[in-house]
Motif scaffolding. Structure first.
Motif, PDB file in Angstrom:
ATOM      1  N   SER A 189       0.855  -1.313   0.073  1.00  0.00           N
ATOM      2  CA  SER A 189       0.072  -0.028  -0.184  1.00  0.00           C
ATOM      3  C   SER A 189       0.872   1.257   0.145  1.00  0.00           C
ATOM      4  O   SER A 189       0.763   2.368  -0.734  1.00  0.00           O
ATOM      5  CB  SER A 189      -1.002   0.174   1.032  1.00  0.00           C
ATOM      6  OG  SER A 189      -1.900  -0.970   1.078  1.00  0.00           O
ATOM      7  N   GLN A 190       1.940   1.423   0.603  1.00  0.00           N
ATOM      8  CA  GLN A 190       2.644   2.491   0.911  1.00  0.00           C
ATOM      9  C   GLN A 190       3.249   2.755  -0.482  1.00  0.00           C
ATOM     10  O   GLN A 190       3.304   3.868  -0.878  1.00  0.00           O
ATOM     11  CB  GLN A 190       3.557   2.171   2.198  1.00  0.00           C
ATOM     12  CG  GLN A 190       4.757   3.754   2.186  1.00  0.00           C
ATOM     13  CD  GLN A 190       5.679   3.378   3.169  1.00  0.00           C
ATOM     14  OE1 GLN A 190       5.541   2.515   4.086  1.00  0.00           O
ATOM     15  NE2 GLN A 190       6.707   4.453   3.366  1.00  0.00           N
TER      16      GLN A 190
ATOM     17  N   ASP B 152       0.859   4.161  -2.895  1.00  0.00           N
ATOM     18  CA  ASP B 152       0.662   5.647  -2.476  1.00  0.00           C
ATOM     19  C   ASP B 152       1.664   6.584  -2.889  1.00  0.00           C
ATOM     20  O   ASP B 152       1.417   7.338  -3.544  1.00  0.00           O
ATOM     21  CB  ASP B 152       0.128   5.447  -0.989  1.00  0.00           C
ATOM     22  CG  ASP B 152      -0.223   6.912  -0.641  1.00  0.00           C
ATOM     23  OD1 ASP B 152      -1.271   7.323  -0.952  1.00  0.00           O
ATOM     24  OD2 ASP B 152       0.730   7.603   0.192  1.00  0.00           O
TER      25      ASP B 152
ATOM     26  N   ASP C 246      -6.445   0.274   3.142  1.00  0.00           N
ATOM     27  CA  ASP C 246      -6.100   1.067   1.851  1.00  0.00           C
ATOM     28  C   ASP C 246      -7.407   1.501   1.055  1.00  0.00           C
ATOM     29  O   ASP C 246      -8.198   0.724   0.258  1.00  0.00           O
ATOM     30  CB  ASP C 246      -5.293   0.185   0.711  1.00  0.00           C
ATOM     31  CG  ASP C 246      -4.652   0.827  -0.371  1.00  0.00           C
ATOM     32  OD1 ASP C 246      -5.475   1.993  -0.973  1.00  0.00           O
ATOM     33  OD2 ASP C 246      -3.645   0.546  -0.465  1.00  0.00           O
TER      34      ASP C 246
ATOM     35  N   GLY D 183      -5.523  12.515  -2.442  1.00  0.00           N
ATOM     36  CA  GLY D 183      -5.545  11.251  -1.608  1.00  0.00           C
ATOM     37  C   GLY D 183      -5.786  10.280  -2.907  1.00  0.00           C
ATOM     38  O   GLY D 183      -6.020  10.594  -3.930  1.00  0.00           O
TER      39      GLY D 183
ATOM     40  N   ASN E 294      -4.444   8.002  -4.030  1.00  0.00           N
ATOM     41  CA  ASN E 294      -3.229   8.004  -5.158  1.00  0.00           C
ATOM     42  C   ASN E 294      -3.150   6.853  -5.881  1.00  0.00           C
ATOM     43  O   ASN E 294      -2.517   6.803  -7.087  1.00  0.00           O
ATOM     44  CB  ASN E 294      -1.894   8.110  -4.470  1.00  0.00           C
ATOM     45  CG  ASN E 294      -1.797   9.870  -3.793  1.00  0.00           C
ATOM     46  OD1 ASN E 294      -2.481  10.860  -4.572  1.00  0.00           O
ATOM     47  ND2 ASN E 294      -0.901   9.846  -2.902  1.00  0.00           N
TER      48      ASN E 294
ATOM     49  N   ASN F 199       3.984   9.917   6.188  1.00  0.00           N
ATOM     50  CA  ASN F 199       3.491   9.211   5.079  1.00  0.00           C
ATOM     51  C   ASN F 199       3.412   7.639   5.041  1.00  0.00           C
ATOM     52  O   ASN F 199       2.585   6.908   4.477  1.00  0.00           O
ATOM     53  CB  ASN F 199       3.855   9.518   3.762  1.00  0.00           C
ATOM     54  CG  ASN F 199       3.083  10.783   3.214  1.00  0.00           C
ATOM     55  OD1 ASN F 199       2.001  11.120   3.752  1.00  0.00           O
ATOM     56  ND2 ASN F 199       3.922  11.617   2.543  1.00  0.00           N
TER      57      ASN F 199
ATOM     58  N   ARG G 154      -2.536   8.209   5.659  1.00  0.00           N
ATOM     59  CA  ARG G 154      -3.038   8.111   4.275  1.00  0.00           C
ATOM     60  C   ARG G 154      -4.583   8.315   4.538  1.00  0.00           C
ATOM     61  O   ARG G 154      -5.348   8.964   3.633  1.00  0.00           O
ATOM     62  CB  ARG G 154      -2.986   6.758   3.683  1.00  0.00           C
ATOM     63  CG  ARG G 154      -1.630   6.407   3.023  1.00  0.00           C
ATOM     64  CD  ARG G 154      -1.822   5.451   2.004  1.00  0.00           C
ATOM     65  NE  ARG G 154      -2.392   4.091   2.512  1.00  0.00           N
ATOM     66  CZ  ARG G 154      -1.410   3.028   3.328  1.00  0.00           C
ATOM     67  NH1 ARG G 154      -0.229   3.355   3.301  1.00  0.00           N
ATOM     68  NH2 ARG G 154      -2.154   1.986   3.833  1.00  0.00           N
TER      69      ARG G 154
ATOM     70  N   ARG H  85      -5.554  11.874   4.408  1.00  0.00           N
ATOM     71  CA  ARG H  85      -5.593  12.634   3.175  1.00  0.00           C
ATOM     72  C   ARG H  85      -6.481  11.798   2.276  1.00  0.00           C
ATOM     73  O   ARG H  85      -7.372  12.716   1.645  1.00  0.00           O
ATOM     74  CB  ARG H  85      -4.085  12.199   2.377  1.00  0.00           C
ATOM     75  CG  ARG H  85      -3.168  13.195   3.001  1.00  0.00           C
ATOM     76  CD  ARG H  85      -1.947  12.607   1.942  1.00  0.00           C
ATOM     77  NE  ARG H  85      -1.170  11.593   2.183  1.00  0.00           N
ATOM     78  CZ  ARG H  85      -0.993  10.556   1.779  1.00  0.00           C
ATOM     79  NH1 ARG H  85      -1.702  10.582   0.501  1.00  0.00           N
ATOM     80  NH2 ARG H  85      -0.452   9.469   2.062  1.00  0.00           N
ATOM     81  N   ASP H  86      -7.099  10.494   2.399  1.00  0.00           N
ATOM     82  CA  ASP H  86      -8.067   9.989   1.600  1.00  0.00           C
ATOM     83  C   ASP H  86      -9.468  10.227   1.998  1.00  0.00           C
ATOM     84  O   ASP H  86     -10.314  10.393   1.191  1.00  0.00           O
ATOM     85  CB  ASP H  86      -7.796   8.296   1.664  1.00  0.00           C
ATOM     86  CG  ASP H  86      -6.287   7.803   0.929  1.00  0.00           C
ATOM     87  OD1 ASP H  86      -5.926   8.688   0.199  1.00  0.00           O
ATOM     88  OD2 ASP H  86      -6.169   6.754   1.227  1.00  0.00           O
TER      89      ASP H  86
END
Length: 382
Positions: A28-29, A32, A80, A206, A208, A348, A354, A357-358
């Motif tokens: 996931s990271q 992103d 996620d 977000g 991303n 982050n 996340r 932001r998401d």
């Protein structure tokens, strides 16, 4: 209302939970940070049958219902949201219109590929001056010699520009009604197609790893039989899709809200200050208790909305309430989770960053909070 999951539902939830932790979380990271679409994850989601959850087995689906899709979305979104929205948009916006409004021939042609995850479908409604306001639609489709000639543009369209995008359904003006209002129909565009362009992806705050593009149509030609549903009913059809989709978005938002709780409880147990875990301090304990209460309440709201929908009763108000309550819970929990994590919450590599932001888009996409309030007010007879 009994909110206890059946044995089959619990088995599905646990399966998706394992998949999320073992397959989604480790990458996931990376996706992103690099803003890349997780093709390998999506392929495995297809193999697991997630894109076919609410569709009949005769079309390659899993024979479940909309609630089972919601359970999967909640589990994915804990970790996620980009992956979760890829599934939600693929099922709710990409496949559901074909299933609900398509002819037998259209269903046989498209559903097996969509439900297997072989291809992704997208739905183009929003334009610079049109979304909730159907009258602002400027994309046109003119019928000429048995074919539709489509010109115009769409924006903020999910799953529209991936390497596996195979179908984009768009709303377009196909005529003028008596009285001068626009006749809006839904038309399927197989992709790639001459004149169809997925413009460069948006640079978003977000989501991303979710695929989102503006689209343009320059004399795109498709057969007349690519009309989806009844001519002139395209916008009405999509309103139905949005009502159902709001329950799915609510489930996704609950997953985000619960993910913030899970990550914050874990951190509060491990992080020590003045000789003891910070979770022992009432300031943190109370904040976590409120976060859990928000997630629980939002879950109850989408469970209730889904139950009413599946019972065949009107559910517009319940869907709007669930979407509003859950999206606000996700945003509020993301803010509080970031505060609990302190400086680490601003980094982050932490899941809560996340979510911070998401989660904002959850109060905007598939109907803003203001639209939900308007819908609820109208259902009250105002």
């Amino acid at each position: 209302m009994d909110t206890t999951l059946s044995a089959e539902q619990e088995e599905l939830r646990r399966t998706v939970e394992r998949f999320t932790n073992e397959v989604v979380r480790p990458v996931s990271q990376h996706h992103d940070e690099t803003k890349t679409f997780p093709y390998d994850v999506v392929a495995q989601m297809g193999e697991l049958g997630l894109f076919g959850l609410p569709f009949p087995e005769e079309y390659g689906g899993m024979g479940g219902d909309y609630f089972t899709l919601c359970l999967a979305l909640e589990e994915l979104a804990r970790v996620d949201q980009s992956v979760a929205i890829t599934l939600e948009a693929g099922c709710s916006l990409g496949t559901m219109p074909v299933y609900l409004f398509g002819t037998d021939a259209q269903k046989q042609e498209w559903l097996p590929r969509l439900t297997s995850g072989e291809i992704l479908g997208a739905f183009g409604l929003t334009e610079p001056e049109a979304g909730s306001d159907a009258g602002g639609t400027k994309t046109t489709a003119v019928l000429e010699d048995g074919h539709w000639r489509i010109n115009g543009s769409k924006q903020f369209i999910t799953n529209s520009g991936t390497d596996i995008t195979g179908l984009v359904t768009v709303t377009a003006v196909t005529g003028v009604r008596e009285g001068g209002s626009k006749e809006i129909s839904a038309i399927m565009i197989p992709t790639p197609a001459d004149g169809f362009t997925a413009e460069p992806a948006y640079n978003k705050v977000g989501w991303n790893a979710s695929d989102t593009h503006p689209l343009s149509f320059d004399d795109v030609i498709v057969p007349e039989e690519n009309l989806l549903g009844e001519r002139g009913r395209g916008y009405a059809q999509f309103l139905r899709i949005l009502d159902e989709g709001r329950i799915a978005i609510a489930a996704l938002a609950v997953g985000a809200a619960q993910g913030c709780v899970d990550e914050s409880v874990r951190y509060a147990r491990e992080r020590k200050s003045m000789g003891q875990p910070i979770g022992k301090y009432q300031a943190i304990e109370f904040k976590l208790a409120r976060m859990e209460a928000r997630a629980w309440t939002a879950r109850a709201a989408y469970y209730a909305a889904a139950a009413k929908m599946l019972s065949g009763k009107p559910f517009k108000k319940e869907a709007a309430i669930a979407k509003m309550v859950a999206s606000e819970a996700a945003m509020d929990n993301a803010r509080d989770a970031t505060q609990i994590h302190g400086g680490y919450g601003f980094m982050n590599e932490y899941v809560v960053s996340r979510h911070y932001r998401d989660s904002k888009i959850l109060e905007i996409g598939e109907g803003t909070t203001e639209v939900q309030l308007m819908l609820i007010g109208r259902q009250l007879g105002l």
